[in-house]
Write an enzyme that holds these catalytic residues in place. Structure first.
Site, PDB file in Angstrom:
ATOM      1  N   ASN A   1       3.144  -6.602  -3.107  1.00 27.55           N
ATOM      2  CA  ASN A   1       2.778  -7.938  -3.577  1.00 27.55           C
ATOM      3  C   ASN A   1       2.926  -8.927  -2.437  1.00 27.55           C
ATOM      4  O   ASN A   1       3.958  -8.966  -1.768  1.00 27.55           O
ATOM      5  CB  ASN A   1       3.688  -8.362  -4.742  1.00 27.55           C
ATOM      6  CG  ASN A   1       3.129  -9.557  -5.494  1.00 27.55           C
ATOM      7  OD1 ASN A   1       2.067  -9.454  -6.124  1.00 27.55           O
ATOM      8  ND2 ASN A   1       3.796 -10.686  -5.404  1.00 27.55           N
ATOM      9  N   GLU A   2       1.891  -9.702  -2.218  1.00 27.39           N
ATOM     10  CA  GLU A   2       1.912 -10.776  -1.220  1.00 27.39           C
ATOM     11  C   GLU A   2       2.705 -10.382   0.039  1.00 27.39           C
ATOM     12  O   GLU A   2       3.712 -11.004   0.380  1.00 27.39           O
ATOM     13  CB  GLU A   2       2.450 -12.065  -1.841  1.00 27.39           C
ATOM     14  CG  GLU A   2       1.511 -12.599  -2.910  1.00 27.39           C
ATOM     15  CD  GLU A   2       1.813 -14.022  -3.378  1.00 27.39           C
ATOM     16  OE1 GLU A   2       2.958 -14.467  -3.218  1.00 27.39           O
ATOM     17  OE2 GLU A   2       0.898 -14.679  -3.890  1.00 27.39           O
TER      18      GLU A   2
ATOM     19  N   GLU B   1      -4.523 -13.741  -8.932  1.00 26.65           N
ATOM     20  CA  GLU B   1      -3.627 -14.634  -9.668  1.00 26.65           C
ATOM     21  C   GLU B   1      -4.153 -16.048  -9.626  1.00 26.65           C
ATOM     22  O   GLU B   1      -4.664 -16.504  -8.604  1.00 26.65           O
ATOM     23  CB  GLU B   1      -2.235 -14.683  -9.008  1.00 26.65           C
ATOM     24  CG  GLU B   1      -1.431 -13.422  -9.081  1.00 26.65           C
ATOM     25  CD  GLU B   1      -0.083 -13.574  -8.359  1.00 26.65           C
ATOM     26  OE1 GLU B   1       0.403 -14.717  -8.203  1.00 26.65           O
ATOM     27  OE2 GLU B   1       0.465 -12.552  -7.936  1.00 26.65           O
TER      28      GLU B   1
HETATM   29  C1  GLA Z   1       2.903 -15.441  -6.280  1.00 21.67           C
HETATM   30  C2  GLA Z   1       3.424 -14.097  -6.708  1.00 21.67           C
HETATM   31  C3  GLA Z   1       3.709 -14.001  -8.175  1.00 21.67           C
HETATM   32  C4  GLA Z   1       4.317 -15.258  -8.716  1.00 21.67           C
HETATM   33  C5  GLA Z   1       3.421 -16.424  -8.382  1.00 21.67           C
HETATM   34  C6  GLA Z   1       3.914 -17.732  -8.950  1.00 21.67           C
HETATM   35  O1  GLA Z   1       1.554 -15.512  -6.180  1.00 21.67           O
HETATM   36  O2  GLA Z   1       2.585 -13.055  -6.322  1.00 21.67           O
HETATM   37  O3  GLA Z   1       4.579 -12.909  -8.379  1.00 21.67           O
HETATM   38  O4  GLA Z   1       5.574 -15.456  -8.167  1.00 21.67           O
HETATM   39  O5  GLA Z   1       3.348 -16.546  -7.000  1.00 21.67           O
HETATM   40  O6  GLA Z   1       3.010 -18.770  -8.710  1.00 21.67           O
END
Ligand code: GLA
Ligand code: ZN
Length: 683
Positions: free
Chosen positions: A152-153, A311
């Protein structure tokens, strides 16, 4: 072009964290019913679920996940299956402290938070590979699983001894000898010459920060290490079933690593869009919207195909200084804008608000009230209903004739340099300033990096290309010679790929000759200062003068036609110093802009230039202010027009020809009314 996954529909999904509710079967059962009501057709599961998947070392508990995936699938909901490496379990950090990062000040972090593992640690790589193997073994052939959401990210860097050693190995492979490295990094300066590889350390606030070549190579190494960590993650996934595409989610304009490099390992690009909506009193959202759409265009450009909006919040976030919810009707507008710029999905963070911890007040489709009769739920469901009518948009292309060259390595270098303007050199701002008029007028724009082929575009914009890598200058020259039109700007062609200044005339590597100018000096301005550029020969209608800020580069015209000069009060300064020039080169034309011009210049200049070049916008009409348009082309030849009103006012668009609203079937003959924050998709 095909859909991005095996599902031939637009995806409407969300991050789903059932591991937080395993002791609440009632909630899990409700989730499915409520998701169906909200017209959710996929969920991203498993992000941050490692502690539930492997509660003790080697004790893999995947049944709960299988149960949920099966139930969702039985109800028509697909799974985007995440690998859990974004957050490590506490037992793992305790047993193997090496997996915790060491920060730039050389302090090893304690367990906590997320997105903070060492990318080099053999233990973390092994643990990740194993859990991914288990997930792949169990789910890679499950018909519900349409995509791998890897980690993730991905972000940040680790300065632990293992990372230092890996960095040195990476440098050895790059340079071969220490002599070559010392030369490339210009280490004779301040007696920084390295006599042993082991003397080399990553940049640090308590150590070295001023060898630019070192800083640059560290960023390249962090990118390479992140990518190799990613490759380690996907190996077992691909081995189990190579047909399931892999992605990871990008953050807008994040520059800690090169997304362009990482993109080489992805099947699909995905990103998370969180503009600070509603931060202005007048309700005009164009500023936020154009920033988000620019990054969408960048994502679309990286692999030359649509991307997933992994997202966005259905209402508000919890981490901006002020977290305003999207106002009434606004969510639909943002969804349509994302589709317009190449998204083949609208996905949310998050399905359900957590009861505790960091994100309990982050917006979600389901809030703590656990009701479906909320405004947000209704707006989410109606976006779902709209997406159900858009199968034809899956994989639809954007045909851009305009490209902006954005090179992240040049961005790193120009921002790390001391001088000529520290802190706000403005390379990204200049890039966005070039993008803005096209966005406003509905022209499609791609972003290319130095390695990509730009020969097919009609117009190439090159904002502040400080660093010239490999053969990019030659390719810009060839492009122009063969009939292309290029706009070069100040502070370009200054350094090579090691961040060493070119000797001789600049912009280097033939770009000065291409533009018919030669660099004389650069005069940076304080924030409150400005200069003026006076048009002396307008190639098409322009204002008499434009305001300049930040950087004024003085050049000598050597063959170029002078289109604008600097206006000034100093009698000792020549009054014919060129600020904007034009030069013919082969069959093409090169423009050179020396001053950092205001927005109005770019909109006057670039739109006229595009018109001259015969480039067409999405809709052949003049759009009212605050209303923008974009288009995508479906595989069956359908042209989808997107029209978006980013203001809280009623607007009307003059249509050049009748168009049909894809949702209602209504045909608009020549006027399209748009309510406050209204948006339409028309064919
Ligand atoms: C990021 C993360 C998510 C969440 C969002 C909140 O994009 O990937 O897990 O924490 O931020 O805005
Ligand atoms: Zn490390």
């Amino acid at each position: 072009m095909q859909a991005l996954t095996s599902v031939p529909h637009m995806l409407h999904g969300c991050d789903y964290n059932p591991e937080q509710w395993l002791n609440r079967p009632d909630i899990l059962a409700q989730d499915i019913e409520q998701m169906k009501q909200a017209k959710i057709n996929c969920v991203s599961i498993g992000i941050f679920a490692w502690a539930a998947l492997e509660p003790r070392e080697g004790d893999y508990q995947l049944d709960w996940l299988a149960n949920i995936i099966n139930k969702l699938y039985a109800n028509g909901i697909y799974t985007v299956l995440a690998t859990p490496s974004g957050a490590k379990p506490a037992w793992m950090s305790k047993k193997y402290p090496e997996i915790c990062r060491v920060n730039a000040s050389r302090v090893r972090e304690l367990h906590g938070g997320r997105h903070n593992h060492c990318y080099t640690s053999p233990v973390y790589r092994e643990k990740t590979r194993k859990i991914n193997e288990k997930l792949a073994e169990r789910f890679a052939d499950h018909p519900a699983v349409i995509l791998w959401h890897v980690s993730n990210e991905l972000q940040g860097e680790c300065h632990c001894p293992r990372c230092q050693a890996a960095f040195r190995e990476w440098l050895k492979a790059r340079y071969g000898t220490l002599d070559a490295l010392n030369q490339a990094w210009w280490t004779a300066f301040w007696s920084h010459t390295f006599s042993d590889w082991d003397e080399i350390e990553s940049p640090s606030p308590i150590g070295e920060q001023l060898i630019h070549g070192l800083s640059l190579d560290w960023k390249r190494f962090c990118t390479a290490q992140t990518r190799s960590f990613f490759e380690n993650e996907i190996a077992p996934l691909k081995a189990a079933n190579p047909r399931i595409p892999v992605t990871t989610n990008f953050m807008a304009f994040y520059d800690g690593i090169s997304y362009w490099e990482l993109a080489k390992s992805l099947d699909v690009i995905a990103w998370d869009s969180y503009p600070a909506w509603h931060s202005r009193q007048d309700g005009d959202e164009t500023y936020n919207a154009f920033w988000s759409d620019a990054f969408s265009d960048m994502c679309r450009s990286m692999l030359g195909k649509p991307f997933l909006l992994m997202e966005n919040t259905p209402s508000q976030v919890n981490w901006q200084s002020v977290c305003r919810p999207k106002t009434w009707g606004f969510h639909r507008l943002t969804a349509i804008a994302n589709l317009a710029h190449g998204a083949d999905s609208i996905q949310y963070f998050q399905w359900r608000q957590s009861r505790g911890c960091a994100e309990k007040f982050h917006g979600a489709v389901m809030t703590h009230a656990n009701r479906t009769d909320t405004r947000v739920f209704r707006e989410v469901s109606s976006v779902g209903a709209m997406l159900e009518k858009l199968d034809g948009l899956c994989g639809a292309k954007t045909n851009a004739n305009i490209a902006i060259l954005y090179d992240i390595e040049s961005h790193w270098a120009v921002n790390a340099a001391q001088g000529p303007r520290n802190g706000a050199i403005g390379d990204n701002e200049l890039m966005l300033r070039m993008y803005l008029p096209f966005w406003k007028a509905g022209y499609a724009v791609d972003f290319v990096n130095s390695e990509m082929d730009f020969s097919g575009y009609h117009l190439l914009l090159v904002p502040m290309l400080y660093m010239l890598r490999a053969d990019v200058a030659k390719r810009i020259c060839d492009y122009t010679k063969q009939g292309g039109t290029v706009l070069l700007t100040m502070h370009s062609g200054v350094v090579d790929e090691h961040d060493l200044c070119y000797m001789g005339d600049t912009p280097a590597e033939g770009l000065a000759a291409l533009a018919g100018i030669r660099f004389l000096e650069i005069d940076p301005l304080f924030d409150e200062q400005h200069e003026t550029m006076r048009i002396v020969k307008a190639p098409f209608p322009l204002a008499e003068s434009y305001r300049l800020e930040r950087l004024c580069e003085r050049v000598a015209a050597e063959g170029a036609e002078v289109l604008a000069v600097y206006e000034h009060d100093n009698p000792a300064m020549p009054d014919d110093l060129p600020c904007l020039t034009r030069s013919s080169f082969g069959r093409g034309t090169a423009y050179y802009l020396g001053g950092f011009a205001e927005e109005r210049f770019f909109s006057d200049f670039l739109i006229s230039l595009a018109e001259r070049l015969g480039i067409a916008p999405a809709l052949d009409t003049t759009l009212p202010s605050g209303v923008v348009a974009a288009a995508r082309h479906g595989a069956d030849g359908t042209k989808y027009h997107f029209v978006m009103n980013w203001t809280p006012e009623q607007k009307a668009v003059n249509l050049p020809h009748p168009l049909k609203d894809i949702e209602t079937g209504k045909v608009y003959q020549n006027k399209l009314p748009l309510g406050p924050y209204g948006a339409k998709i028309l064919i």
